[in-house]
Design a protein around this motif. Sequence first.
Motif, PDB file in Angstrom:
ATOM      1  N   LYS A   1      51.796   3.221 -64.808  1.00 31.95           N
ATOM      2  CA  LYS A   1      52.273   4.454 -64.173  1.00 31.95           C
ATOM      3  C   LYS A   1      51.880   4.500 -62.699  1.00 31.95           C
ATOM      4  N   ASN A   2      50.676   4.008 -62.391  1.00 34.28           N
ATOM      5  CA  ASN A   2      50.220   4.030 -61.002  1.00 34.28           C
ATOM      6  C   ASN A   2      51.104   3.174 -60.103  1.00 34.28           C
TER       7      ASN A   2
ATOM      8  N   ALA B   1      54.358   5.189 -59.565  1.00 36.80           N
ATOM      9  CA  ALA B   1      54.052   6.422 -58.820  1.00 36.80           C
ATOM     10  C   ALA B   1      53.689   6.122 -57.372  1.00 36.80           C
TER      11      ALA B   1
ATOM     12  N   HIS C   1      52.743  11.416 -55.660  1.00 37.89           N
ATOM     13  CA  HIS C   1      52.177  10.522 -56.678  1.00 37.89           C
ATOM     14  C   HIS C   1      51.900  11.281 -57.969  1.00 37.89           C
TER      15      HIS C   1
ATOM     16  N   SER D   1      48.487   1.734 -69.813  1.00 36.55           N
ATOM     17  CA  SER D   1      49.640   2.584 -69.495  1.00 36.55           C
ATOM     18  C   SER D   1      49.442   3.306 -68.173  1.00 36.55           C
ATOM     19  N   ASN D   2      48.216   3.757 -67.915  1.00 35.27           N
ATOM     20  CA  ASN D   2      47.931   4.453 -66.664  1.00 35.27           C
ATOM     21  C   ASN D   2      48.109   3.525 -65.463  1.00 35.27           C
TER      22      ASN D   2
ATOM     23  N   VAL E   1      57.315   5.795 -69.180  1.00 34.44           N
ATOM     24  CA  VAL E   1      56.426   4.733 -69.664  1.00 34.44           C
ATOM     25  C   VAL E   1      55.958   5.022 -71.090  1.00 34.44           C
ATOM     26  N   ASP E   2      55.611   6.276 -71.365  1.00 37.35           N
ATOM     27  CA  ASP E   2      55.173   6.629 -72.722  1.00 37.35           C
ATOM     28  C   ASP E   2      56.278   6.423 -73.743  1.00 37.35           C
TER      29      ASP E   2
ATOM     30  N   VAL F   1      57.561   9.196 -64.046  1.00 40.54           N
ATOM     31  CA  VAL F   1      57.098   7.883 -64.494  1.00 40.54           C
ATOM     32  C   VAL F   1      56.369   7.983 -65.827  1.00 40.54           C
ATOM     33  N   GLY F   2      55.495   8.983 -65.971  1.00 38.14           N
ATOM     34  CA  GLY F   2      54.689   9.102 -67.186  1.00 38.14           C
ATOM     35  C   GLY F   2      55.513   9.203 -68.457  1.00 38.14           C
TER      36      GLY F   2
ATOM     37  N   LYS G   1      54.107  10.853 -61.338  1.00 39.84           N
ATOM     38  CA  LYS G   1      53.377  10.298 -62.483  1.00 39.84           C
ATOM     39  C   LYS G   1      53.430  11.228 -63.691  1.00 39.84           C
TER      40      LYS G   1
END
Length: 444
Positions: A323-324, A327, A238, A319-320, A250-251, A246-247, A242
């Motif tokens: 991402k979760n 992830a 995870h 955004s977090n 997404v950003d 994924v991070g 993330k």
Amino acid sequence: MSAMKNSVFSQKIYSFLLAAYRWYLQTPERSLNGAYDAALKIKEIEDKHFNGNKIDTGSAMYSNSVMDYFESDLNKLLKTAKMRLTEFRASRWFLNEENHKAADKAGIEFLSPSFVLERLNFIDGVISKYTTIPEPISSQVVLVKPLTPPVDSAITPALPPKISTKDVENKSDKKPKGKTDTMGVLPRSILSTISRLQVELDPNSEEEVIQSFRQAQRRTIISIRFILLLIIVPLLTHQIAKAFVVGPAVDRLRTTEQAQVFLNYEMEEEALGELQRFEERIKFENLISNAPQLSPEHIEIELKDKATEIAEEFRRESSNAIKNVFADMFSVVAFIWLMVTSKSSIAVLKDFFDHIVYGLSDSAKAFIIILFTDIFVGFHSPHGWEVLLEGVSRHWGLPANRDFIFLFIATFPVILDTIFKYWIFRYLNRISPSAVATYRNMNE
């Protein structure tokens, strides 16, 4: 010029297709060689470290760490050999006479049948040592389980059950029955005492005790290591997914200007409430302080700065949450992969928990059952389920649906309670009736 480019491009495509077709035709040979190499490595370990004998995981020649190393290599090589053999059979089934003619035209030579049979015999000879095939029970030879103390916690067994060659007796067609299906004339405590005396008088009992202790130690180490892997691997997956996969994605997709601030109405209400409290605090401090009064323009500037800060905070939270979600998908895949590739460890872990649970005293069993039932299906459990579901919803950026939460609380704990009662009635009542009696007395 364009005709020349098209010709070169056509030649590249033709060479690529030809190479792919050659690779397809060579699949049986490649698969057989892979399985043969894996079998050779297993044979090399047997000859070098076990005097040409089978790699016995219960051998006393090496320490537990060394045997874990050999067992890990053996499992990998056996899996490789079996997969390659399956690939060999499948590819042989798809290849026909036309493929053989095409291979002859392409200059590909197949292995001779005698060479293939020789390698297959070698592979089967190595793998068959580690393939357990249940033998049918004849009418003359029956494996009889030795007398062991019952699982009931009131009696502590001196040795764990073990079947040896002395336990094979010539009897009639009698099916072995479990402890729960038989009733003896004498109490079990007397029979277990006699069995314990027989074990203590046996001259080979010391070796059996040492061997049993090593097996129990090995089972404990494997179980604890597997439990840690089940916890650490999904968490690490995870965090790594993330942070590195994924991070950044997404950003990059959610730019600061176009990113939505709130994912649901609960976030919006929370942000508006925070901004309203900030405005009221400024006005209150302005009224009670001896400093000069703030102008409405100055208050408006501070409110605008605070609103920008709150918006940035909730944009990061949104955004977090996204991402979760992705992830957690990686974590679930890692967990499933770990469960699929660790079937032997799961069997050892189940045996480990069986020894722990059924080895507890009656009062300890009743205490643990009451503790778990009160936590998950007790009178105060709805509050815990509500907090848990709200936390999961916030983790994924979803609004907490009160109707779904109340429906879940009204159904899922009831299902768990039914499962607990069925397990107590179906299994625990047969294995340890005294623990069930203690549980009922403690509940009353």
